[in-house]
Structure formats: structure tokens, C-alpha cells
Design a protein around this motif. Structure first.
Motif, mmCIF file in Angstrom:
data_model
loop_
_atom_site.group_PDB
_atom_site.id
_atom_site.type_symbol
_atom_site.label_atom_id
_atom_site.label_comp_id
_atom_site.label_asym_id
_atom_site.label_seq_id
_atom_site.Cartn_x
_atom_site.Cartn_y
_atom_site.Cartn_z
ATOM 1 N N THR A 99 50.902 47.414 -32.032
ATOM 2 C CA THR A 99 51.488 47.530 -33.618
ATOM 3 C C THR A 99 52.608 46.560 -33.873
ATOM 4 O OG1 THR A 99 50.580 49.817 -33.663
ATOM 5 C CG2 THR A 99 52.301 49.201 -35.333
ATOM 6 N N LEU A 100 52.322 46.000 -34.831
ATOM 7 C CA LEU A 100 53.300 44.829 -35.386
ATOM 8 C C LEU A 100 54.175 45.348 -36.592
ATOM 9 C CD1 LEU A 100 51.073 41.422 -35.572
ATOM 10 C CD2 LEU A 100 52.729 42.200 -33.784
ATOM 11 N N THR A 101 53.734 46.114 -37.359
ATOM 12 C CA THR A 101 54.310 47.023 -38.660
ATOM 13 C C THR A 101 53.426 48.260 -38.716
ATOM 14 O OG1 THR A 101 53.468 45.829 -40.369
ATOM 15 C CG2 THR A 101 55.410 44.807 -39.289
ATOM 16 N N GLY A 102 54.122 49.099 -39.581
ATOM 17 C CA GLY A 102 53.448 50.351 -39.915
ATOM 18 C C GLY A 102 53.096 51.310 -38.731
ATOM 19 N N TRP A 103 51.886 51.843 -38.937
ATOM 20 C CA TRP A 103 51.527 52.992 -37.790
ATOM 21 C C TRP A 103 50.004 53.395 -37.842
ATOM 22 C CZ3 TRP A 103 50.648 58.195 -38.730
ATOM 23 C CH2 TRP A 103 51.199 58.592 -39.837
ATOM 24 N N GLY A 104 49.409 53.958 -36.832
ATOM 25 C CA GLY A 104 48.175 54.377 -36.984
ATOM 26 C C GLY A 104 48.281 55.623 -35.885
ATOM 27 N N GLU A 105 47.303 56.166 -35.726
ATOM 28 C CA GLU A 105 47.320 57.379 -34.501
ATOM 29 C C GLU A 105 45.972 56.921 -33.763
ATOM 30 O OE1 GLU A 105 47.165 61.095 -36.805
ATOM 31 O OE2 GLU A 105 49.300 61.003 -37.062
ATOM 32 N N PHE A 106 46.183 57.561 -32.413
ATOM 33 C CA PHE A 106 45.279 57.483 -31.349
ATOM 34 C C PHE A 106 45.075 58.914 -30.690
ATOM 35 C CE2 PHE A 106 43.717 57.307 -27.060
ATOM 36 C CZ PHE A 106 42.858 56.269 -27.049
ATOM 37 N N GLU A 107 43.909 59.466 -30.717
ATOM 38 C CA GLU A 107 43.475 60.716 -30.255
ATOM 39 C C GLU A 107 42.583 60.821 -29.033
ATOM 40 O OE1 GLU A 107 41.966 63.497 -32.965
ATOM 41 O OE2 GLU A 107 43.591 63.136 -34.564
ATOM 42 N N LYS A 108 42.992 61.597 -28.169
ATOM 43 C CA LYS A 108 42.326 61.731 -26.823
ATOM 44 C C LYS A 108 42.514 63.241 -26.366
ATOM 45 C CE LYS A 108 41.093 59.667 -22.419
ATOM 46 N NZ LYS A 108 41.403 58.588 -21.346
ATOM 47 N N GLY A 109 41.223 64.019 -26.121
ATOM 48 C CA GLY A 109 41.302 65.423 -25.772
ATOM 49 C C GLY A 109 42.004 66.022 -27.012
ATOM 50 N N SER A 110 43.121 66.819 -26.523
ATOM 51 C CA SER A 110 43.808 67.838 -27.607
ATOM 52 C C SER A 110 45.069 66.950 -27.849
ATOM 53 C CB SER A 110 44.013 69.133 -26.916
ATOM 54 O OG SER A 110 44.938 68.883 -25.704
ATOM 55 N N ARG A 122 47.533 63.941 -29.525
ATOM 56 C CA ARG A 122 47.683 62.597 -30.819
ATOM 57 C C ARG A 122 48.796 62.081 -30.697
ATOM 58 N NH1 ARG A 122 47.173 65.140 -36.586
ATOM 59 N NH2 ARG A 122 45.300 65.779 -35.666
ATOM 60 N N TRP A 123 48.717 60.688 -30.534
ATOM 61 C CA TRP A 123 49.743 59.834 -30.692
ATOM 62 C C TRP A 123 49.977 59.010 -32.020
ATOM 63 C CZ3 TRP A 123 46.641 60.608 -26.363
ATOM 64 C CH2 TRP A 123 47.094 61.269 -25.265
ATOM 65 N N ARG A 124 51.151 59.062 -32.345
ATOM 66 C CA ARG A 124 51.315 58.067 -33.489
ATOM 67 C C ARG A 124 51.844 56.844 -32.771
ATOM 68 N NH1 ARG A 124 55.239 58.931 -38.741
ATOM 69 N NH2 ARG A 124 55.959 56.572 -38.903
ATOM 70 N N VAL A 125 51.064 55.702 -33.254
ATOM 71 C CA VAL A 125 51.214 54.295 -32.572
ATOM 72 C C VAL A 125 52.121 53.398 -33.638
ATOM 73 C CG1 VAL A 125 50.284 52.499 -31.392
ATOM 74 C CG2 VAL A 125 49.115 54.774 -31.194
ATOM 75 N N GLY A 126 53.394 53.434 -33.527
ATOM 76 C CA GLY A 126 54.107 52.454 -34.545
ATOM 77 C C GLY A 126 54.429 51.320 -33.804
ATOM 78 N N GLU A 127 55.439 50.630 -34.722
ATOM 79 C CA GLU A 127 56.003 49.460 -34.112
ATOM 80 C C GLU A 127 56.571 49.607 -33.002
ATOM 81 O OE1 GLU A 127 59.416 46.390 -35.652
ATOM 82 O OE2 GLU A 127 58.386 47.475 -37.289
ATOM 83 N N GLY A 128 56.351 48.548 -32.002
ATOM 84 C CA GLY A 128 57.142 48.777 -30.631
ATOM 85 C C GLY A 128 56.061 49.707 -29.687
ATOM 86 N N GLU A 129 54.970 50.056 -30.234
ATOM 87 C CA GLU A 129 53.738 50.754 -29.399
ATOM 88 C C GLU A 129 52.670 50.044 -29.300
ATOM 89 O OE1 GLU A 129 55.596 55.281 -29.565
ATOM 90 O OE2 GLU A 129 54.730 54.487 -31.366
ATOM 91 N N ALA A 130 51.618 50.280 -28.071
ATOM 92 C CA ALA A 130 50.354 49.791 -28.298
ATOM 93 C C ALA A 130 49.641 50.857 -27.507
ATOM 94 C CB ALA A 130 50.318 48.432 -27.437
ATOM 95 N N PHE A 131 48.375 50.873 -27.692
ATOM 96 C CA PHE A 131 47.419 51.778 -26.861
ATOM 97 C C PHE A 131 46.355 50.708 -26.075
ATOM 98 C CE2 PHE A 131 45.105 51.703 -30.754
ATOM 99 C CZ PHE A 131 43.671 51.293 -30.204
ATOM 100 N N LEU A 132 46.126 51.340 -24.946
ATOM 101 C CA LEU A 132 44.969 50.826 -24.013
ATOM 102 C C LEU A 132 44.134 51.951 -23.718
ATOM 103 C CD1 LEU A 132 44.632 48.349 -22.054
ATOM 104 C CD2 LEU A 132 45.760 49.665 -20.414
ATOM 105 N N THR A 133 42.765 51.420 -23.887
ATOM 106 C CA THR A 133 41.592 52.495 -23.597
ATOM 107 C C THR A 133 40.322 51.740 -23.248
ATOM 108 O OG1 THR A 133 40.885 54.436 -24.677
ATOM 109 C CG2 THR A 133 40.957 52.257 -26.125
ATOM 110 N N VAL A 134 39.524 52.571 -22.687
ATOM 111 C CA VAL A 134 38.140 52.171 -22.113
ATOM 112 C C VAL A 134 37.008 52.516 -22.923
ATOM 113 C CG1 VAL A 134 36.725 52.173 -20.186
ATOM 114 C CG2 VAL A 134 39.083 52.550 -19.809
ATOM 115 N N ARG A 150 36.181 59.045 -24.653
ATOM 116 C CA ARG A 150 36.223 60.249 -25.759
ATOM 117 C C ARG A 150 37.445 59.967 -26.161
ATOM 118 N NH1 ARG A 150 31.834 63.106 -26.160
ATOM 119 N NH2 ARG A 150 30.452 63.517 -23.977
ATOM 120 N N HIS A 151 37.831 59.280 -27.211
ATOM 121 C CA HIS A 151 38.783 58.961 -28.016
ATOM 122 C C HIS A 151 38.534 58.556 -29.605
ATOM 123 C CE1 HIS A 151 37.914 54.901 -26.673
ATOM 124 N NE2 HIS A 151 38.597 54.614 -27.681
ATOM 125 N N VAL A 152 39.448 58.541 -30.316
ATOM 126 C CA VAL A 152 39.383 57.987 -31.487
ATOM 127 C C VAL A 152 40.671 57.390 -31.978
ATOM 128 C CG1 VAL A 152 37.637 59.445 -32.434
ATOM 129 C CG2 VAL A 152 40.060 60.224 -32.719
#
Length: 265
Positions: free
Chosen positions: A36-47, A49-61, A65-67
Motif C-alpha cells: 500500500t502507498l496510500t489509503g487502505w484495503g482488506e485481506f481475509e484468510k480463514g476467520s 481479517r487484516w486492514r492493509v494500510g500505508e506502511g503495510e503489504a500482503f504476501l500470498t500464494v 483460500r483468501h480474498v
């Protein structure tokens, strides 16, 4: 080898990715990294949920099972992303996902982001001399991501302090064998508590760390002398030359004798 992009998303209805519905990825798994550069989105896996905002990233295969998506509450999400199916990179970074989870703190002034932007610019500008240079850059980025995940999970000052303390004690007692119970007693802990504490702080098992220290000393002696293996084994805490040979070959996939020849001793 690598696809990438930089996007801004503002319509929640138009941005949602399901990790089990991403085309033909079963036969060729892929890794997605999104920062993330600005703003935010969400990442869910199983039960979870993470808010992925500025200063955060996600890594997935992919597939898994994720969205991830832009929620209704977000005003927008600007990010850059990498997607690669390089088998070695997928294998290595899958381990990072398993050990550290899908979401990582990533400061925008970190070495990882600098390395990511360098890879982004060179890929977009087709600035690689050949495929080998492109693969080298991708592998370098992968290692930087692994280092970042390790440093985040196990802060360097604490990790290095614990490893250095263990190294000093092992070198002081290099000539004799000792168990984890002895190390634990020095800290007033039980064997299991010490092992868990050390592994949480360093990412390493204490027994494996002690063995690595001993074998590093074995390698130094093999390079710098022609003394018999029996003597080196006695000096470095192994029961005998046979015990040393088995441990050395298990870790390095080469015998001490062959290593000595390669080192020119």
C-alpha cells in the motif's frame, strides 16, 4: 517471469480478488506481493481479517483460500503489486507466508521498498541486459523480502544479542558437549521454555545454532591446518571423527575431507 502494476482503486464493487478463482494457477502456483502507498484495503484468510494500510503489504500464494478487496468504508487504495510464478521464488516465499503470516509492516523508506521500486523501474523500462540479469534481480528482491520478514518478526538487536551470547558460550566450551538443559539453566528457565524463547527471538532452534557454531569452527580448522580429523573432533565437542563426519555431511552435503581439498588445505 514477473508481472507488476501500480493502481488506485476507488470503486468497491470493481475490486475484489478471490485466491481460488485466479485462472489456471493450480498447475503453476504463483506469489502475489502487494504494498500500500496510500489509503487502505482488506485481506481475509480463514476467520481473520487484516486492514492493509500505508506502511503495510500482503504476501500470498495462488491458489489459496483468501480474498482481498476494497471495502465500502475505504475512500480508496493505491498500491503496487508483483506477481511471479518463478518456481524457486514461489517455494521460498511460501515459507515466508507460513512462518510470518500474510500481512507485513513495510515502511515506505525501507530497503525492501527501495529494492521493489528498483525492480519495478527496470522491469517496466526493459533495462535488463538479458534474462539472467532479470532473474538475478528477482532473486535479490526475494532475499530482501525474506530478510525483511525475519527482521520484523525477530528484531535484529534482540536476535543478534541472543545468538552472540550463545556463540560466546559455545566457543568457551567448544571442547565439550553440552545440552540445551545447560543453556536453559544459565537463564533460569526450563529446557522447553528456553527453546521456545530462543526460537521466538531468533527464528532458530538453539541446538541447530550450537551445531552451526561448532561446524563453523570445524571448517576453519580444516582450511587452516592438516591436523587429523580425530583431533579436530575432540577440540570442537564431537564424540569422535565419525560423529563429526555425519554432522558435517548432513549440513553441508560434502565430507570434511572433500571440503579440505576444495579449500586447498
Amino acid at each position: 517471469m514477473l508481472t507488476l502494476g501500480c493502481e488506485t482503486r476507488r470503486d468497491p464493487a470493481a475490486y475484489r480478488w478471490d485466491g481460488m478463482r485466479r485462472g489456471d494457477t493450480r498447475s503453476q502456483p504463483k506469489i502475489v506481493f502487494q504494498c500500500t502507498l496510500t489509503g487502505w484495503g482488506e485481506f481475509e484468510k480463514g476467520s481473520r481479517r487484516w486492514r492493509v494500510g500505508e506502511g503495510e503489504a500482503f504476501l500470498t500464494v495462488l491458489p489459496s483460500r483468501h480474498v482481498y478487496y476494497l471495502p465500502q468504508e475505504s475512500d480508496g487504495w493505491t498500491f503496487f503489486w508483483f506477481n511471479t510464478g518463478h518456481p524457486y521464488v514461489v517455494e521460498r516465499l511460501s515459507v515466508v507466508c507460513e512462518r510470518h503470516g500474510p500481512v507485513l509492516p513495510v515502511s515506505l523508506d525501507s530497503r525492501l521498498v527501495a529494492r521493489s521500486l528498483e525492480l519495478f523501474e527496470k522491469t517496466c523500462g526493459q533495462l535488463f541486459d538479458d534474462g539472467f540479469a532479470e532473474e538475478e534481480a528477482l532473486l535479490g528482491w526475494m532475499v530482501e523480502l525474506e530478510r525483511h520478514a525475519l527482521d520484523t518478526a525477530h528484531p535484529k538487536s534482540r536476535r543478534e544479542s541472543m545468538i552472540e551470547s550463545l556463540r560466546a558460550y559455545t566457543l568457551e566450551n567448544l571442547h565439550r558437549s553440552f545440552g540445551i538443559e545447560e543453556l536453559a539453566a544459565r537463564h533460569g528457565l526450563s529446557r522447553s521454555h528456553y527453546s521456545h524463547y530462543f526460537q521466538r527471538a531468533t527464528g532458530l532452534a538453539p541446538a541447530a545454532c550450537v551445531l552451526d557454531i561448532r561446524l563453523t569452527e570445524v571448517r576453519r580448522r580444516l582450511r587452516e591446518s592438516s591436523r587429523p580429523l580425530k583431533e579436530i573432533a575432540a577440540e570442537t565437542g564431537f564424540a569422535d571423527a565419525n560423529h563429526l563426519c555425519k554432522a558435517f555431511r548432513r549440513l553441508y552435503q560434502i565430507s570434511p575431507g572433500a571440503y579440505r581439498k576444495l579449500a586447498g588445505a
